[in-house]
Design an enzyme around this catalytic site. Structure first.
Site, PDB file in Angstrom:
ATOM      1  N   ASN A 125       0.828  -1.207   0.000  1.00 42.39           N
ATOM      2  CA  ASN A 125       0.000   0.000   0.000  1.00 42.39           C
ATOM      3  C   ASN A 125       0.863   1.259   0.000  1.00 42.39           C
ATOM      4  O   ASN A 125       1.950   1.279   0.583  1.00 42.39           O
ATOM      5  CB  ASN A 125      -0.941  -0.001   1.212  1.00 42.39           C
TER       6      ASN A 125
ATOM      7  N   HIS B 189       5.831  -0.515  -2.696  1.00 43.90           N
ATOM      8  CA  HIS B 189       5.362   0.227  -3.870  1.00 43.90           C
ATOM      9  C   HIS B 189       5.395   1.735  -3.682  1.00 43.90           C
ATOM     10  O   HIS B 189       4.718   2.471  -4.406  1.00 43.90           O
ATOM     11  CB  HIS B 189       3.942  -0.227  -4.261  1.00 43.90           C
TER      12      HIS B 189
ATOM     13  N   GLY C 298      -5.449  -8.988   2.766  1.00 40.49           N
ATOM     14  CA  GLY C 298      -6.037  -8.024   1.832  1.00 40.49           C
ATOM     15  C   GLY C 298      -5.281  -7.822   0.538  1.00 40.49           C
ATOM     16  O   GLY C 298      -5.178  -6.691   0.061  1.00 40.49           O
TER      17      GLY C 298
ATOM     18  N   SER D 285      -4.844  -9.452  -3.561  1.00 42.13           N
ATOM     19  CA  SER D 285      -5.330 -10.420  -4.559  1.00 42.13           C
ATOM     20  C   SER D 285      -4.198 -11.359  -4.978  1.00 42.13           C
ATOM     21  O   SER D 285      -4.424 -12.365  -5.631  1.00 42.13           O
ATOM     22  CB  SER D 285      -5.853  -9.670  -5.788  1.00 42.13           C
TER      23      SER D 285
ATOM     24  N   ASN E 211      -8.737 -12.790   3.879  1.00 43.18           N
ATOM     25  CA  ASN E 211      -9.316 -12.122   2.705  1.00 43.18           C
ATOM     26  C   ASN E 211     -10.763 -12.604   2.566  1.00 43.18           C
ATOM     27  O   ASN E 211     -11.004 -13.807   2.639  1.00 43.18           O
ATOM     28  CB  ASN E 211      -8.512 -12.526   1.449  1.00 43.18           C
ATOM     29  N   PRO E 212     -11.711 -11.677   2.346  1.00 41.69           N
ATOM     30  CA  PRO E 212     -13.092 -12.153   2.189  1.00 41.69           C
ATOM     31  C   PRO E 212     -13.298 -12.976   0.913  1.00 41.69           C
ATOM     32  O   PRO E 212     -14.245 -13.737   0.795  1.00 41.69           O
ATOM     33  CB  PRO E 212     -13.923 -10.861   2.152  1.00 41.69           C
TER      34      PRO E 212
ATOM     35  N   ALA F 132     -10.094  -7.255   7.172  1.00 44.16           N
ATOM     36  CA  ALA F 132      -8.983  -6.833   8.033  1.00 44.16           C
ATOM     37  C   ALA F 132      -9.498  -6.261   9.358  1.00 44.16           C
ATOM     38  O   ALA F 132      -9.091  -6.690  10.444  1.00 44.16           O
ATOM     39  CB  ALA F 132      -8.148  -5.791   7.288  1.00 44.16           C
TER      40      ALA F 132
END
Ligand code: APR
Length: 252
Positions: free
Chosen positions: A108, A125, A197, A199, A223-224, A241
Site C-alpha cells: 500500500n 510500492h 487483503g 489479490s 481475505n473475504p 482486516a
C-alpha cells in the site's frame, strides 16, 4: 464467524503468541474499511473503471501528465481524509507488545499503518504522499526546497521543465532499493506469515507467501475472497482486516 473459522483463529492466535519471528504482508484490502478503494475488487476496484497502464505507468504519465497528476492528487486527498481502521491498530498493538518480532511489509502507498503506530513499515510500492522528479536532475534543488512552491499540474521546474511525479512505483518500474531483499529475508526467517487483503496479482510481492511456505513457516491468508496465492496458505480466513485482525491479535 463459523465454527471452522473460530478454530482457525484460535490456532493462529496460539502460533502468533509463540512465534519468534512474524512477517505480515498487506495489500489494498487492508485499507478498504478506511474508505480507500482497492484496485481489483469487481465492483469497487479502481482498475474496474480505469486503465492502470494509462494512470500508473511512466508512459501514461508522459502521455498525459495532467490527467495522471490530478488522479493522484484526488487519491492523496482520500488518503489524508482516511483514518487507520481496527486492523491497522491491531497490527500496531501486536508490534508494540513484541518489539523486534514483526516485519510488516506493505504494497500500500497510503500511510495508515504508520499513522496507526506501526514502525519500520517496509513499503514495496512507494508512498503516494511523496513527490519526486520525473527525470534525474542532480543539479535540481531537492523537492523539499521547492515542493509546493512550483506552480502547475503537474508542477514543472521553471528552469529545466522537469516534471514532478508521485513517489510511487509504477508498473514496469523497479521496487525501492533493497526492499524486496529485506522482505524476502523476513518471509524466509519467519515462523508465521500472515497475508492480509491482497489479490496476489502483482509480483514480486505475491511471491512472499511461497518463500515463507517453502522455508517452513505457517502461512495464513485473511481475505473475504479467494486470492491467486491461496494455494500457498495452510489456512485461509474468510473475513475482513478490521473485522478479523483484532480478534486474531488481541492479547496475543
Ligand atoms: N479486508 C481484507 N481484504 C479485503 C477487504 C477487506 N475489508 N476488502 C477487499 N479485500 C481484498 C479483496 O478480496 C482483494 O483480494 O483485498 C484484495 C485487494 O486486491 P487488489 O485490489 O488487487 O490490491 P493489491 O493486492 O494490494 O494490489 C497489488 O497492484 O495495482 C497494483 O500497486 C498496486 O499495490 C497494488 C498492487
Amino acid at each position: 464467524m463459523d465454527a471452522r473459522t473460530a478454530r482457525d483463529v484460535s490456532d493462529l492466535r496460539e502460533r502468533l503468541g509463540a512465534a519468534r519471528k512474524v512477517c505480515v504482508l498487506t495489500g489494498a484490502g487492508m485499507s478498504a474499511e478506511s474508505g480507500i478503494p482497492t484496485f481489483r475488487d469487481a465492483q469497487s476496484g479502481l482498475w474496474s473503471k480505469l486503465d492502470p497502464m494509462q494512470l500508473a505507468s511512466e508512459a501514461g504519465f508522459r502521455a498525459d501528465p495532467r490527467l495522471v497528476w490530478d488522479w493522484y492528487a484526488e487519491r492523496r486527498e482520500g488518503v489524508r481524509r482516511a483514518q487507520p481502521n481496527a486492523g491497522h491498530e491491531a497490527l500496531a498493538g501486536y508490534e508494540r507488545r513484541h518489539p523486534g518480532r514483526l516485519t510488516l511489509v506493505t504494497q500500500n502507498v497510503d500511510d495508515l499503518h504508520q499513522r496507526a503506530g506501526s514502525r519500520g513499515v517496509l513499503r514495496l510500492h512507494g508512498d503516494i504522499l511523496l513527490d519526486r522528479w520525473l527525470e534525474h536532475c542532480p543539479h535540481q534543488p531537492s523537492l523539499t526546497d521547492t515542493a509546493g512552491a512550483i506552480p502547475g499540474r503537474p508542477p514543472k521546474c521553471p528552469s529545466c521543465g522537469n516534471l514532478v511525479r508521485p513517489g510511487v512505483v509504477w508498473f514496469g518500474e523497479m521496487l525501492p532499493e533493497g526492499a524486496m531483499e529485506t522482505a524476502e529475508r523476513a518471509a524466509f526467517e519467519c515462523d508465521v506469515m500472515l497475508v492480509v487483503g491482497t489479490s496476489g496479482a502483482v509480483w514480486p510481492a505475491a511471491g512472499l507467501a511461497q518463500v515463507a511456505r517453502e522455508a517452513g513457516a505457517h502461512v495464513a491468508i485473511l481475505n473475504p475472497q479467494a486470492s491467486a496465492i491461496d494455494d500457498q496458505a495452510h489456512v485461509c480466513l474468510r473475513g475482513t482486516a478490521a473485522g478479523v485482525l483484532p480478534g486474531v491479535l488481541k492479547g496475543v
